[in-house]
Design an enzyme around this catalytic site. Structure first.
Site, PDB file in Angstrom:
ATOM      1  N   ARG A  16       6.149   6.155 -12.569  1.00  0.00           N
ATOM      2  CA  ARG A  16       6.799   4.964 -12.708  1.00  0.00           C
ATOM      3  C   ARG A  16       5.773   3.828 -12.510  1.00  0.00           C
ATOM      4  O   ARG A  16       6.505   2.720 -12.818  1.00  0.00           O
ATOM      5  CB  ARG A  16       7.934   5.108 -11.628  1.00  0.00           C
ATOM      6  CG  ARG A  16       9.267   5.935 -12.095  1.00  0.00           C
ATOM      7  CD  ARG A  16      10.235   6.276 -10.888  1.00  0.00           C
ATOM      8  NE  ARG A  16       9.497   7.160 -10.101  1.00  0.00           N
ATOM      9  CZ  ARG A  16      10.201   7.800  -8.862  1.00  0.00           C
ATOM     10  NH1 ARG A  16      11.267   7.301  -8.562  1.00  0.00           N
ATOM     11  NH2 ARG A  16       9.751   8.612  -8.164  1.00  0.00           N
ATOM     12  N   ASN A 378     -32.957 -32.428   3.736  1.00  0.00           N
ATOM     13  CA  ASN A 378     -32.121 -32.962   2.951  1.00  0.00           C
ATOM     14  C   ASN A 378     -32.320 -32.487   1.504  1.00  0.00           C
ATOM     15  O   ASN A 378     -33.499 -32.795   1.066  1.00  0.00           O
ATOM     16  CB  ASN A 378     -32.173 -34.355   3.027  1.00  0.00           C
ATOM     17  CG  ASN A 378     -30.970 -35.228   2.158  1.00  0.00           C
ATOM     18  OD1 ASN A 378     -29.885 -35.210   2.680  1.00  0.00           O
ATOM     19  ND2 ASN A 378     -31.358 -35.386   1.057  1.00  0.00           N
ATOM     20  N   ALA A 424     -38.084 -37.686  -6.287  1.00  0.00           N
ATOM     21  CA  ALA A 424     -37.226 -37.512  -7.437  1.00  0.00           C
ATOM     22  C   ALA A 424     -37.663 -37.115  -8.733  1.00  0.00           C
ATOM     23  O   ALA A 424     -38.660 -37.705  -9.171  1.00  0.00           O
ATOM     24  CB  ALA A 424     -36.263 -38.830  -7.542  1.00  0.00           C
TER      25      ALA A 424
HETATM   26  C1  UD1 Z   1      10.733  12.036  -2.429  1.00  0.00           C
HETATM   27  C2  UD1 Z   1      12.020  13.045  -1.966  1.00  0.00           C
HETATM   28  C3  UD1 Z   1      13.007  11.956  -1.860  1.00  0.00           C
HETATM   29  C4  UD1 Z   1      12.874  10.721  -0.916  1.00  0.00           C
HETATM   30  C5  UD1 Z   1      11.626   9.716  -1.465  1.00  0.00           C
HETATM   31  C6  UD1 Z   1      11.144   8.837  -0.503  1.00  0.00           C
HETATM   32  C7  UD1 Z   1      11.593  15.105  -2.889  1.00  0.00           C
HETATM   33  C8  UD1 Z   1      11.821  16.093  -4.006  1.00  0.00           C
HETATM   34  N1  UD1 Z   1      12.078  14.008  -2.903  1.00  0.00           N
HETATM   35  O1  UD1 Z   1      11.227  11.545  -3.928  1.00  0.00           O
HETATM   36  O2  UD1 Z   1      14.030  12.915  -1.358  1.00  0.00           O
HETATM   37  O3  UD1 Z   1      14.041  10.095  -0.882  1.00  0.00           O
HETATM   38  O4  UD1 Z   1      10.526  10.792  -1.751  1.00  0.00           O
HETATM   39  O5  UD1 Z   1      10.259   8.088  -0.984  1.00  0.00           O
HETATM   40  O6  UD1 Z   1      10.484  15.180  -2.073  1.00  0.00           O
HETATM   41  N2  UD1 Z   1       3.548  14.497  -4.441  1.00  0.00           N
HETATM   42  C9  UD1 Z   1       2.428  15.449  -4.679  1.00  0.00           C
HETATM   43  N3  UD1 Z   1       2.871  16.530  -5.434  1.00  0.00           N
HETATM   44  C10 UD1 Z   1       3.995  16.480  -6.224  1.00  0.00           C
HETATM   45  C11 UD1 Z   1       4.647  15.617  -6.221  1.00  0.00           C
HETATM   46  C12 UD1 Z   1       4.483  14.363  -5.300  1.00  0.00           C
HETATM   47  O7  UD1 Z   1       1.617  15.215  -3.762  1.00  0.00           O
HETATM   48  O8  UD1 Z   1       3.835  17.500  -6.912  1.00  0.00           O
HETATM   49  C13 UD1 Z   1       3.503  13.285  -3.648  1.00  0.00           C
HETATM   50  C14 UD1 Z   1       3.239  11.993  -4.354  1.00  0.00           C
HETATM   51  O9  UD1 Z   1       1.916  11.820  -4.482  1.00  0.00           O
HETATM   52  C15 UD1 Z   1       4.027  11.024  -3.327  1.00  0.00           C
HETATM   53  C16 UD1 Z   1       5.046  11.765  -2.481  1.00  0.00           C
HETATM   54  O10 UD1 Z   1       4.829  13.041  -2.726  1.00  0.00           O
HETATM   55  O11 UD1 Z   1       3.271  10.401  -2.371  1.00  0.00           O
HETATM   56  C17 UD1 Z   1       6.420  11.612  -2.911  1.00  0.00           C
HETATM   57  O12 UD1 Z   1       6.617  11.770  -4.283  1.00  0.00           O
HETATM   58  P1  UD1 Z   1       7.516  11.053  -5.499  1.00  0.00           P
HETATM   59  O13 UD1 Z   1       7.306  11.659  -6.697  1.00  0.00           O
HETATM   60  O14 UD1 Z   1       7.297   9.811  -5.209  1.00  0.00           O
HETATM   61  O15 UD1 Z   1       9.050  11.688  -4.891  1.00  0.00           O
HETATM   62  P2  UD1 Z   1      10.245  10.776  -4.938  1.00  0.00           P
HETATM   63  O16 UD1 Z   1      10.765  11.210  -6.396  1.00  0.00           O
HETATM   64  O17 UD1 Z   1      10.072   9.218  -4.485  1.00  0.00           O
HETATM   65 CA    CA Z   2       8.134   7.990  -3.994  1.00  0.00          CA
END
Ligand code: UD1
Ligand code: CA
Length: 459
Positions: A16, A378, A424
């Protein structure tokens, strides 16, 4: 309180954000999002700190390289549950509690993490999750509770039905789990959901059945908000700035128009310093007490000693100034510049790798690069150190109490001895002995009645 281990999930791309850069490397207050989380985590003094990287893992690991981090790679991003699964080989050797944290919540504090750990221990849970209530819960997983208020499960927005979407209590993605139970739960997560991902929150109902689970709902929604897109990032940046500036004001710093200024994380400002509108204090800025920073100044990676006056529109990067210095307006001090006490650099002057001694003045329109200038010197208007011969850089040395007239070029390498005077318009190509007067310009001649001749030429 005894310590726990921490696992930070930072493998996601952050679709996103619509960026080539991994989300966790986007900057807030001049530091990567992940840096902020790690700062809060380090406050806990964790037994083991594990970070899962994946999308551009090498870049993430390079940017945040530190000896206390154990990196684990998630080569394919199949969801937060899968990310934790990738860390299992490391987790097997650990016991006790594990804090699992999303890497995209940069405002989280050590105190909040401690309260999660404390709640987990007090309740004797197998899993405790941190939730908060948001007026606009869009994009978050919702916390579904039963009639008695107990947590039942987390439902992701994309899987939620209308009544569930209306829930304002959201999952922050911060959990405390008992390590002995975790592998068993992870083995049972599936990707049967709207995103075909292995959701970590799916372990919540399993924990409820085995050992108990609850959610700690914390009021400070701002501190627990995540960053998913650039608008949220900008909002977060503003919140962080406001908090920092409020902290500075509480400790005796004046911000004339706080919302127009920008301050990086870990900047220091001494008491009784006044910051005018539209000032940027970038990463690595340390400003002493009793300074005045004029409007539209940009300072970074610099130490400004006490009682300095920096007039409007100055740009300082990688400089060290002792104190009681007067700079600008419109001065540019580049990396490696050092000003001893009371040295002055005036309008439209540029300094690079130049050391200026006590009380010396470079007041107008000069370029001073690769130079060492003593005290009480200076430097006249328009003086230029010719430090570059097209191939190499050379040094100019000007000893104490030298007077350099206006419009002088110093062709380096060159040295001007103590108490010397440079007339100068002189181009200095040879060392000048102490106490001497150096003049290189041609003698002035007069052709009389030139005006008459000129009018005859043109008629
Ligand atoms: C996630 C939670 C959601 C929560 C939200 C809070 C899940 C399924 N959902 O959603 O309930 O409200 O966070 O912010 O967990 N990441 C990995 N590997 C992956 C996918 C993600 O390391 O395969 C890491 C991302 O880098 C990130 C974190 O996990 O730092 C959260 O991932 P993101 O995709 O942002 O989850 P959300 O959809 O926001
Ligand atoms: Ca997130």
């Amino acid at each position: 309180m005894s310590s726990c281990s921490v696992l930070v999930l930072a493998a996601g791309q952050g679709t996103r954000m619509r960026s080539r850069l991994p989300k966790v490397l986007h900057l807030m207050a001049g530091r990567p999002l992940l840096w902020h989380i790690l700062r809060a985590v380090r406050g806990l003094k964790p037994e083991r700190l594990i970070v899962v990287s994946g999308f551009q893992a090498e870049l993430v690991e390079q940017t945040l390289a530190a000896p206390d981090i154990h990196w684990v790679q998630q080569n394919e991003r199949k969801g937060t549950g899968h990310a934790v699964l990738c860390a299992l080989p490391v987790l097997h050797s650990l016991s006790g509690e594990l804090l699992i944290l999303n890497g995209d919540h940069p405002l989280v504090s050590t105190e909040i993490l401690l309260s999660l750990l404390e709640e987990h221990r007090q309740k004797g849970n197998a899993l405790t999750l941190l939730s908060t209530t948001l007026r606009n819960p869009d994009g978050y997983g919702r916390v579904v509770r039963d009639a008695d208020g107990g947590v039942v499960r987390i439902v992701e927005e994309k899987d939620a039905v209308a009544v569930e979407r209306a829930i304002c209590e959201v999952n922050t993605g911060f959990y405390c789990v008992s390590l002995d139970r975790l592998p068993g739960w992870l083995a049972r997560i599936t990707n049967q959901n709207a995103q075909n991902e292995y959701y970590l929150p799916d372990i919540v109902p399993m924990a409820l059945a085995e050992g108990g689970a609850s959610a700690l709902c914390v009021e400070d929604a701002l501190a627990l908000s995540g960053v998913n897109d650039r608008l949220q990032l900008a909002n977060m940046e503003r919140i962080f700035r406001d908090r920092m500036v409020e902290g500075f004001m509480a400790s005796g710093v004046t911000f004339v128009d706080p919302s127009s200024c920008w301050v990086a994380a870990e900047v220091q400002i001494g008491a009784d310093t006044v910051i005018e509108p539209n000032v940027i204090l970038g990463p690595g800025s340390v400003v002493g007490e009793g300074c005045h920073i004029g409007p539209f100044c940009h300072i970074q990676d610099s130490r400004i000693g006490p009682a300095c006056q920096i007039h409007s529109f100055c740009h300082l990067e990688g400089v060290d100034i002792e104190g009681e210095n007067d700079i600008g307006p419109y001065a540019r001090l580049r990396p490696g510049s050092y000003l001893a006490r009371k040295a002055k650099v005036g309008n439209f002057c540029e300094l690079k790798k130049a050391r200026i001694g006590v009380g010396s003045k470079i007041n107008h329109l000069s370029y001073i690069g690769d130079a060492e200038i003593g005290s009480g010197v200076n430097v006249g208007a328009g003086t230029i150190t010719c430090n570059y011969d097209g191939v190499h850089k050379h040094k100019t040395v000007i000893e104490d109490r030298v007077f350099v007239g206006s419009d002088v070029q110093l062709v380096a390498p060159v040295r001007v001895g103590m108490n010397a005077t440079i007339g100068a318009g002189t181009t200095v190509t040879k060392d000048v002995p102490a106490d001497a007067l150096a003049v290189s310009r041609t003698a002035q001649t007069h052709i009389l009645a030139w005006a008459d001749k000129k009018s005859r030429f043109s008629s």
